[in-house]
Write an enzyme that holds these catalytic residues in place. Structure first.
Site, PDB file in Angstrom:
ATOM      1  N   GLU A  19       0.818  -1.208   0.000  1.00 37.29           N
ATOM      2  CA  GLU A  19       0.000   0.000   0.000  1.00 37.29           C
ATOM      3  C   GLU A  19       0.860   1.270   0.000  1.00 37.29           C
ATOM      4  O   GLU A  19       0.576   2.246   0.685  1.00 37.29           O
ATOM      5  CB  GLU A  19      -0.948  -0.002   1.201  1.00 37.29           C
ATOM      6  CG  GLU A  19      -1.953  -1.141   1.144  1.00 37.29           C
ATOM      7  CD  GLU A  19      -2.966  -1.113   2.268  1.00 37.29           C
ATOM      8  OE1 GLU A  19      -4.157  -1.364   1.996  1.00 37.29           O
ATOM      9  OE2 GLU A  19      -2.567  -0.859   3.415  1.00 37.29           O
ATOM     10  N   ASP A  67      -8.327  -9.530   3.537  1.00 33.35           N
ATOM     11  CA  ASP A  67      -8.181  -8.393   4.448  1.00 33.35           C
ATOM     12  C   ASP A  67      -9.295  -8.359   5.475  1.00 33.35           C
ATOM     13  O   ASP A  67     -10.210  -7.543   5.366  1.00 33.35           O
ATOM     14  CB  ASP A  67      -8.157  -7.087   3.639  1.00 33.35           C
ATOM     15  CG  ASP A  67      -7.817  -5.870   4.487  1.00 33.35           C
ATOM     16  OD1 ASP A  67      -7.268  -6.032   5.579  1.00 33.35           O
ATOM     17  OD2 ASP A  67      -8.098  -4.747   4.035  1.00 33.35           O
ATOM     18  N   GLU A 113     -13.497  -3.108  10.931  1.00 35.38           N
ATOM     19  CA  GLU A 113     -13.440  -2.319   9.701  1.00 35.38           C
ATOM     20  C   GLU A 113     -14.444  -2.796   8.665  1.00 35.38           C
ATOM     21  O   GLU A 113     -15.030  -1.986   7.939  1.00 35.38           O
ATOM     22  CB  GLU A 113     -12.020  -2.397   9.147  1.00 35.38           C
ATOM     23  CG  GLU A 113     -11.816  -1.742   7.810  1.00 35.38           C
ATOM     24  CD  GLU A 113     -10.403  -1.953   7.286  1.00 35.38           C
ATOM     25  OE1 GLU A 113     -10.153  -1.564   6.138  1.00 35.38           O
ATOM     26  OE2 GLU A 113      -9.549  -2.523   8.015  1.00 35.38           O
TER      27      GLU A 113
END
Length: 741
Positions: free
Chosen positions: A301, A375, A403
């Protein structure tokens, strides 16, 4: 005095208004008869106080007993008459007689045991080290909080996983990435001079679970975290945490030699870079002698890393490992990576980059692997790296902050998810090992912030709690852990515990159903991941979109990861791969993870895949409604009631198939009050209303989108979404929590 006033006073005494700050360490009075029994068994306590950890153990036991029993025990550093002894074989002759069984439990282990001494029964809380004694004290207090009998106590505890860590994604400016509980707990501005009392409470909470490490800053690290001024601040936190057995770690930015040291390179094979890291590490240990080491996110990332210089992950990790090794520190090197070029299947990249490096890492490097290959999705298969790197210490990374699971407002107990992963059979060598048996460490991305509840909601505390308990003992039962948590957090009354445990154990499956049923994944809105976005397409990377993962078309839906597709199944052992690759054998919850399946495919229920998908979305909504109904049965009685009302029979909650044996707490004894205090009950009820609204939104938006792709009618009895697809696609949330500033 009127009957209404008397009833109100009775109610206030039995169901206090609370804000959740005390977590599972409330230490409220136990039932009077039980309190009298405990007082007789715990009257005189011998507890040494020569070290900070000994003083912490002594203070915690005194605090707990004073609250639970309504009377402080008599505490002695030494005494001729006693009913409880705390200590190590070095501090007590009585404990020294148990040195064989204590030594067998290792440095963190402990014994809670009744022994005979001088003709009387004595309760021993003992460990090889002081920290084991502190862990034992918390275990004893848990037994008292849940109403356990102490008469024949014989507990031997030892954690098989040596490193049990919380990872905080906190930035130096106080923002918490993917944080849903307010600002960062760490007030860097006032450190090192001001040590907020909450830091001690944080340490107490972690020690109560056996958590022994904390990473203070975000994996997307700022180099300034390693600057001398911030090391001074970190040292102040380490001083607070040290008595509770918690070592501090820092996320290290790989390019820090450039940003802090003024070097032109961060190449791990450059001698000047190596020297810079050795010197910086030596400076850290001069201030923090028990510093734990570094967590590193590299070449993922956009983060800098060794691949920027043509070097491998092993080269980068070993650079830091060599600097830390003389001081006893470790490097936790994250395997969450993906390349600048979008691969055919994002799920395969970590294995591709790391499996071939097995044996190349230095001994004090631990490769930290997410629980699944994408993820932190509501459901994923276990990561194929588990069992694939037998010569490399591995660390499992869970996410406590939800999340992808509704943030702090959705009640989703993660214990079943943790249990599912830890018990997964990698079958690399016949039968086993399980994921848990491959681990040198377990990390949890913390859900903790400045919010008064610590985690943003009362039930999200349970995920911190379950993580710690399962990190200590990966074989523990998520159901039993939920029962302990409910008893300590709300009430040990079985009329409270049983319905709450039912809600908790069904909640993760409910979220999977209304978000990503049957193996779908990564369907959340772009960036902030708030709400549904199965239509998300375009942008800088295909693997940041939903359509990349669900691959729905007129013929079917799902990601083909068999040999005819990305062949991700080949990264698993042959036995596991054969199961996942066969559409008839793959577990139904992972069907669309591994297979692109026709809409008319016949499911085990007898329905077509399309009908099954729609029904799962609707089932998730009904499951949230069932949780609401259950929670309503625990409402406190009105203030003008004649007496506190006991709970009615809770509404049924659909749960995953688990063992039906109830824990001792759930079996319990006669009901006490059967209700929750008004303050916490009202907040949970409000959050369940949010969850229901958003579950319905997920259901309607997802069905509207997938129906536009499949072209099939809704099954009989299924209501159409109330808005057209364009309505859901047009919704914008520029201030979604946990993302942005």
């Amino acid at each position: 005095m009127s009957s209404a006033v008397i009833a109100l006073l009775l109610f206030v005494g039995s169901a206090r208004a609370e804000d959740g700050h005390s977590l599972w360490m409330r230490y409220v009075p136990v039932e009077p008869v039980l309190a009298a029994t405990y007082r007789a068994q715990l009257s005189d306590i011998v507890a040494p106080d020569a070290t900070p950890t000994q003083r912490a153990a002594r203070a915690e036991l005194e605090r707990g007993l004073a609250g639970l029993l309504g009377k402080s025990p008599r505490m002695h550093a030494d005494a001729s008459r006693y009913s409880v002894i705390l200590g190590t074989p070095r501090s007590s002759n009585v404990i020294a007689a148990l040195h064989g069984e204590i030594d067998a439990l290792g440095q963190d282990g402990y014994v809670l045991k009744r022994v005979q001494h001088d003709g009387r029964s004595v309760l021993v809380v003992a460990g090889q080290r002081d920290i084991g004694v502190l862990y034992g004290v918390f275990h004893l207090l848990r037994l008292l909080q849940t109403g356990a009998a102490l008469d024949r106590l014989d507990v031997h505890e030892s954690p098989p996983v040596p490193l049990r860590v919380l990872d905080h994604w906190d930035n130096l400016d106080g923002h918490v990435e993917r944080g849903y509980a307010g600002r960062s707990l760490w007030d860097w501005q006032s450190l090192p001079e001001w040590k907020d009392p909450r830091y001690t409470d944080y340490a107490r909470a972690n020690a109560s679970l056996g958590i022994n490490g904390t990473v203070l800053n975000n994996v997307n690290a700022s180099a300034w975290s390693l600057a001398p001024a911030y090391i001074e601040k970190t040292a102040a936190l380490a001083e607070v945490f040290r008595p509770y057995g918690i070592r501090v770690f820092l996320s290290a930015r790989f390019s820090a030699p450039i940003e802090l040291g003024g070097l032109k390179t961060a190449d791990p094979l450059d001698p000047a870079v190596q020297r810079w890291w050795r010197d910086r590490v030596a400076d850290i240990y001069a201030r923090i002698p028990d510093f734990g080491g570094f967590l590193v996110k590299a070449n993922s990332e956009g983060q800098p890393g060794p691949q920027d210089y043509g070097r491998s992950h092993a080269d980068g990790a070993n650079l830091l490992a060599d600097a830390l090794a003389p001081h006893g520190g470790v490097v936790m090197w994250r395997a969450f990576v993906y390349a600048h070029d979008v691969p055919a299947d994002r799920a395969t990249q970590a294995y591709t980059e790391f499996a071939g490096l097995d044996g190349a890492f230095h001994p004090n490097v631990i490769v930290q692997v997410k629980n699944g290959p994408i993820d932190f999705q509501p459901r994923e298969p276990f990561h194929p790296l588990f069992g694939a790197m037998p010569r490399t210490p591995l660390m499992l990374e869970f996410q406590l902050t939800k999340e992808y699971l509704g943030f702090a407002t959705h009640l989703v107990y993660l214990g079943p998810l943790f249990e599912e992963v830890l018990r997964a059979d990698t079958r690399r060598h016949g039968a086993g090992p399980t994921v848990a048996e491959t681990l040198a460490g377990i990390a949890g991305v913390a859900n903790i912030g400045s919010d008064r509840t610590w985690t943003g909601s009362h039930f999200d505390q349970a995920n911190w709690y379950a993580f710690g308990r399962l990190a200590w003992n990966p074989q523990a039962s998520a159901r039993d852990i939920a029962a302990d948590w409910a008893a300590m957090t709300f009430s040990p009354d079985p009329a409270v515990v049983q319905p709450i445990v039912g809600m908790m154990m069904g909640s993760r499956e409910a979220a999977v159903n209304y978000m990503t049923p049957l193996g779908l994944h990564h369907l959340m809105a772009r960036g902030h991941h708030y709400g549904p976005g199965p239509w998300v397409d375009g942008g800088p990377r295909a693997d940041w979109t939903s359509v990349y993962y669900h691959r729905a078309d007129r013929d079917g839906i799902g990601f083909d990861r068999t040999a005819s597709g990305s062949n991700a199944v080949a990264q698993y052992s042959p036995d596991v791969a054969a199961t996942y690759a066969d559409v008839a054998k793959v577990p139904e919850p992972l069907l669309l993870w591994f297979h692109h399946v026709p809409w008319d495919h016949r499911m085990p229920s007898g329905r077509t895949l399309w009908d099954e998908l729609v029904s799962r979305y609707s089932l998730g909504v009904r499951q949230v409604k069932a949780m609401q109904a259950t929670w309503a049965t625990l409402a406190p009685p009105p203030a003008n009631a004649d007496a506190p009302a006991s709970a009615t029979e809770p509404a049924p909650v659909t749960e995953p198939a688990l063992a039906t044996e109830r824990s001792p707490v759930e079996r319990g004894s006669a009901p006490l009050t059967g209700s929750i205090d008004p303050q916490r009950h009202a907040q949970v009820a409000a959050y369940l209303q949010i969850q229901l609204r958003e579950a319905q939104w997920w259901r309607d938006a997802s069905i509207a989108y997938f129906q536009s792709i499949s072209g099939r009618p809704l099954p009989p009895g299924e209501p159409a979404p109330p808005h057209p697809l364009a309505y859901y696609e047009a919704l914008q949330f520029p201030s979604a929590p946990g993302d942005g500033r």
